[in-house]
Design a protein around this motif. Structure first.
Motif, PDB file in Angstrom:
ATOM      1  N   SER A 397      23.737  66.957  28.426  1.00  0.00           N
ATOM      2  CA  SER A 397      24.775  67.784  29.033  1.00  0.00           C
ATOM      3  C   SER A 397      24.184  69.073  29.619  1.00  0.00           C
ATOM      4  O   SER A 397      24.774  69.676  30.489  1.00  0.00           O
ATOM      5  N   PHE A 398      23.029  69.521  29.124  1.00  0.00           N
ATOM      6  CA  PHE A 398      22.437  70.690  29.797  1.00  0.00           C
ATOM      7  C   PHE A 398      20.972  70.496  30.177  1.00  0.00           C
ATOM      8  O   PHE A 398      20.317  71.388  30.651  1.00  0.00           O
ATOM      9  N   GLU A 399      20.433  69.304  29.961  1.00  0.00           N
ATOM     10  CA  GLU A 399      19.099  68.967  30.488  1.00  0.00           C
ATOM     11  C   GLU A 399      19.239  67.614  31.177  1.00  0.00           C
ATOM     12  O   GLU A 399      18.840  66.596  30.620  1.00  0.00           O
ATOM     13  N   PRO A 400      19.830  67.587  32.368  1.00  0.00           N
ATOM     14  CA  PRO A 400      20.180  66.289  32.968  1.00  0.00           C
ATOM     15  C   PRO A 400      18.976  65.387  33.223  1.00  0.00           C
ATOM     16  O   PRO A 400      19.120  64.176  33.254  1.00  0.00           O
ATOM     17  N   ASN A 401      17.776  65.986  33.410  1.00  0.00           N
ATOM     18  CA  ASN A 401      16.630  65.119  33.722  1.00  0.00           C
ATOM     19  C   ASN A 401      15.696  64.960  32.528  1.00  0.00           C
ATOM     20  O   ASN A 401      14.522  65.291  32.598  1.00  0.00           O
ATOM     21  N   LEU A 402      16.211  64.478  31.450  1.00  0.00           N
ATOM     22  CA  LEU A 402      15.395  64.314  30.240  1.00  0.00           C
ATOM     23  C   LEU A 402      14.252  63.340  30.490  1.00  0.00           C
ATOM     24  O   LEU A 402      14.488  62.211  30.928  1.00  0.00           O
ATOM     25  N   SER A 403      13.027  63.784  30.188  1.00  0.00           N
ATOM     26  CA  SER A 403      11.896  62.855  30.340  1.00  0.00           C
ATOM     27  C   SER A 403      11.687  62.125  29.014  1.00  0.00           C
ATOM     28  O   SER A 403      12.201  62.548  27.970  1.00  0.00           O
ATOM     29  N   ILE A 404      10.887  61.063  29.071  1.00  0.00           N
ATOM     30  CA  ILE A 404      10.597  60.308  27.838  1.00  0.00           C
ATOM     31  C   ILE A 404       9.871  61.209  26.835  1.00  0.00           C
ATOM     32  O   ILE A 404      10.150  61.179  25.635  1.00  0.00           O
ATOM     33  N   GLU A 405       8.974  62.073  27.358  1.00  0.00           N
ATOM     34  CA  GLU A 405       8.222  62.976  26.454  1.00  0.00           C
ATOM     35  C   GLU A 405       9.197  63.928  25.745  1.00  0.00           C
ATOM     36  O   GLU A 405       9.084  64.198  24.563  1.00  0.00           O
ATOM     37  N   ARG A 406      10.163  64.419  26.519  1.00  0.00           N
ATOM     38  CA  ARG A 406      11.135  65.346  25.926  1.00  0.00           C
ATOM     39  C   ARG A 406      11.982  64.616  24.867  1.00  0.00           C
ATOM     40  O   ARG A 406      12.271  65.161  23.808  1.00  0.00           O
ATOM     41  N   VAL A 407      12.318  63.373  25.159  1.00  0.00           N
ATOM     42  CA  VAL A 407      13.095  62.594  24.184  1.00  0.00           C
ATOM     43  C   VAL A 407      12.277  62.430  22.906  1.00  0.00           C
ATOM     44  O   VAL A 407      12.778  62.593  21.792  1.00  0.00           O
ATOM     45  N   ASP A 408      10.993  62.148  23.065  1.00  0.00           N
ATOM     46  CA  ASP A 408      10.134  62.000  21.875  1.00  0.00           C
ATOM     47  C   ASP A 408      10.123  63.280  21.054  1.00  0.00           C
ATOM     48  O   ASP A 408      10.160  63.258  19.827  1.00  0.00           O
ATOM     49  N   GLU A 409      10.072  64.399  21.780  1.00  0.00           N
ATOM     50  CA  GLU A 409      10.051  65.693  21.093  1.00  0.00           C
ATOM     51  C   GLU A 409      11.358  65.880  20.305  1.00  0.00           C
ATOM     52  O   GLU A 409      11.347  66.249  19.135  1.00  0.00           O
ATOM     53  N   LEU A 410      12.471  65.578  20.982  1.00  0.00           N
ATOM     54  CA  LEU A 410      13.778  65.776  20.340  1.00  0.00           C
ATOM     55  C   LEU A 410      13.995  64.852  19.152  1.00  0.00           C
ATOM     56  O   LEU A 410      14.663  65.205  18.183  1.00  0.00           O
ATOM     57  N   LEU A 411      13.425  63.658  19.267  1.00  0.00           N
ATOM     58  CA  LEU A 411      13.700  62.664  18.228  1.00  0.00           C
ATOM     59  C   LEU A 411      12.537  62.502  17.250  1.00  0.00           C
ATOM     60  O   LEU A 411      12.482  61.522  16.514  1.00  0.00           O
ATOM     61  N   ALA A 412      11.635  63.498  17.266  1.00  0.00           N
ATOM     62  CA  ALA A 412      10.436  63.357  16.431  1.00  0.00           C
ATOM     63  C   ALA A 412      10.783  63.060  14.977  1.00  0.00           C
ATOM     64  O   ALA A 412      10.085  62.317  14.295  1.00  0.00           O
ATOM     65  N   HIS A 413      11.905  63.630  14.494  1.00  0.00           N
ATOM     66  CA  HIS A 413      12.256  63.425  13.088  1.00  0.00           C
ATOM     67  C   HIS A 413      12.754  62.010  12.827  1.00  0.00           C
ATOM     68  O   HIS A 413      12.808  61.565  11.691  1.00  0.00           O
ATOM     69  N   LEU A 414      13.141  61.298  13.897  1.00  0.00           N
ATOM     70  CA  LEU A 414      13.643  59.935  13.703  1.00  0.00           C
ATOM     71  C   LEU A 414      12.580  58.892  14.018  1.00  0.00           C
ATOM     72  O   LEU A 414      12.554  57.811  13.452  1.00  0.00           O
ATOM     73  N   VAL A 415      11.691  59.262  14.980  1.00  0.00           N
ATOM     74  CA  VAL A 415      10.634  58.326  15.357  1.00  0.00           C
ATOM     75  C   VAL A 415       9.509  58.514  14.350  1.00  0.00           C
ATOM     76  O   VAL A 415       9.342  59.605  13.834  1.00  0.00           O
TER      77      VAL A 415
END
Ligand SMILES: Nc1ncnc2c1ncn2[C@@H]1O[C@H](COP(=O)(O)OP(=O)(O)OP(=O)(O)O)[C@@H](O)[C@H]1O
Length: 516
Positions: A397-415
């Motif tokens: 909703s506020f980072e419309p162009n999420l990259s795969i690297e950014r997703v990895d960063e955000l989900l580090a606790h789940l991955v």
């Protein structure tokens, strides 16, 4: 809000009302901090409501309050222990994710029980869940159905979910109208359980199939979803089944309240005439008297050919805290275990979540590569996938162009974050049993034949060396054995390994399989 108490608490050093310039500045600072915390709470509450829907929100979160916020810990409060454990068990990950999305420094959410200001009865009454919202009739997907169609169907199902126009459970824990067969993704890990569950939901009165049906798995693999799907479908059954869905905690609370109010007979009567009893989170059933009552109920229903469905986080024979009579009755039916979802299932779960989220926000779009990436990397459970999905939606909703690297960063606790995977005794038992071609049940049984004893001792040895569990606890997980038996097994296998290369290789192989 109790927050006020918290903020003045810091100044409570016996001084008179603050008069100095320094104290005034402190007060202004505190007021600002307090306002910031209130805004944070408001924002999270709004997101939570959007995520779970107004019905579920009203049932469980309407009385949730902010208690305090320290740098990394947010404390929330609720009026009853029942609500606390319900929220802790069901929604803590979701709430934590929402707070972290607002403020990444927040590490932990704690739910406290507010000191009761009212009298006992009133406070307990507040824990009674409101009438559940039952779903409307829905079509059923088939495994041959194309994925897109299944997603579309799930969307229609959720869109159509409304308070009951007909059919709802007699009483019990509230049902989540999103948890239906249509929204439940089928895969190799749950196919058998799903088929059994559907058969039960469709059966007529007295047409008992697998009784009791016992579904077990580790956390977040969809047990509650499936049980509620059975309840949601059964209440729509044209044969007018009388259905009760209860969590073990709710059962305990209802009985405790009824006993306190000298009303246990009415409660027992109301349970006597049901067709289908569904009990979730069986591992939480505690207390001698409650278990005794439950045992009566179970015997009565099973003996009169009424269907019972139970779910727990472990197999019936591993529910050590249960009364042996209850355990034995539960073992008399069919136990089915869920495994973790495979990639296809994980992707499908995410796609369906996206389709449903689009109902609220049609502009929401998450590229297929991002969904596939999450499905490949968040592998543990449906609940973690849900957490990952919520993060994605929120971030986009506020980072419309999420990259795969950014997703990895955000989900580090789940991955897989580089930390070693926690090994569970159940996994050790399953892998050892499979390797030696015996059943897991035999491994924890009393049988003492050579073909069972050796694998059992190896499984005990591996449980001691690969998990932090104590000897007594391992003994309990192996059919209630004494800790000295485990000690003996560990010593024996250690001794054998040192002189037997073949066995030593076998154990190494098992360790690799367990750690995979
Ligand atoms: N096969 C599935 N299809 C669709 N959603 C699923 C599936 N499996 C799990 N989920 C989703 O994952 C989340 C967790 O599932 P659920 O609460 O049913 O797990 P559980 O096994 O009951 O966990 P616990 O043991 O902690 O109670 C839910 O949002 C559920 O909808």
């Amino acid at each position: 809000m109790q927050m006020n108490t918290m903020t003045t608490g810091g100044l409570d050093n016996g001084d008179a009302a603050p008069q100095t310039f320094g104290s005034i500045r402190l007060e202004v600072g505190e007021a600002k901090a307090e306002m910031k915390q209130s805004i944070l709470f408001e924002r999270v509450s709004a997101r939570l409501k959007a995520q779970v829907g107004p019905d579920v929100y009203a049932s469980w979160f309407a009385r949730l309050k902010l208690h305090s916020v320290s740098k990394s810990v947010v404390r929330l409060s609720v009026p009853t222990t029942f609500l606390k454990s319900w929220i802790n068990n069901r929604y803590l990950d979701l709430i934590t994710g929402l707070f972290q999305a607002e403020d990444p420094e927040i590490l932990k959410i704690e739910v406290l029980v507010r000191t009761a200001t009212r009298h006992g009865t009133k406070a307990l009454d507040e824990a009674v869940a409101p009438e559940p919202a039952a779903p409307t009739q829905m079509r059923r997907p088939t495994s041959a159905q194309p994925a897109g169609q299944a997603v579309q169907q799930a969307v229609s199902a959720v869109a159509a979910a409304r308070p009951a126009s007909f059919g709802s459970p007699l009483f019990g824990s509230p049902l989540d109208s999103r948890f239906t067969f249509d929204t439940f993704v089928e895969g190799s890990s749950n196919r058998v359980a799903l088929a059994a569950a559907k058969t039960i939901a469709e059966a007529g009165q007295g047409a008992v199939r697998f009784n009791p049906l016992f579904i077990h798995s580790t956390v977040g693999l969809g047990k509650t979803h499936l049980l509620q799907a059975v309840a949601n479908a059964a209440v729509q059954n044209p044969r007018a089944l009388r259905v009760v869905y209860l969590t073990a905690e709710y059962f305990m609370w209802r009985f405790a309240t009824a006993i306190r109010d000298n009303d246990a007979l009415t409660l027992k009567d109301s349970l006597r005439n049901i067709d289908l009893l569904i009990i979730d989170d069986m591992q939480f059933l505690q207390g001698k008297m409650i278990q005794h009552e439950f045992c009566h109920l179970l015997n009565m229903l099973l003996d009169s050919a009424k269907q019972v469905v139970v779910a727990a986080d472990r197999a019936p024979w591993e529910l050590e805290s249960l009364d042996p009579r209850v355990r034995s009755r539960l073992q008399g039916g069919v136990a089915i275990e869920f495994d973790a979802p495979d990639y296809e299932m994980r992707l499908e779960i995410l796609k369906r979540r996206l389709a449903v989220a689009r109902l609220e926000d049609p502009s929401l779009d998450i590229p297929a590569e991002l969904l596939q990436h999450v499905a490949r990397n968040v592998t543990a459970s449906g609940r973690e996938l849900e957490g990952a999905f919520n993060q994605l939606v929120f971030r986009r909703s506020f980072e419309p162009n999420l990259s795969i690297e950014r997703v990895d960063e955000l989900l580090a606790h789940l991955v897989g974050s580089g930390e070693p995977r926690r090994v569970r005794i159940e996994d050790i038992q399953r892998i050892v049993a499979r390797h030696y071609n015996v059943s897991r049940q035999e491994l924890v049984s009393n049988r003492r034949t050579r073909v069972i004893v050796k694998p059992r001792q190896i499984a005990m040895y591996l449980s001691k060396t690969l998990t932090p569990r104590s000897f007594p606890e391992i003994g309990r997980r192996f059919g209630g054995r004494d800790h000295t038996t485990v000690l003996h097994a560990v010593r024996k296998i250690e001794e054998l390994i040192s002189g037997d290369t073949k066995l030593s290789h076998e154990v190494e192989l098992l360790k690799r399989l367990i750690n995979e």
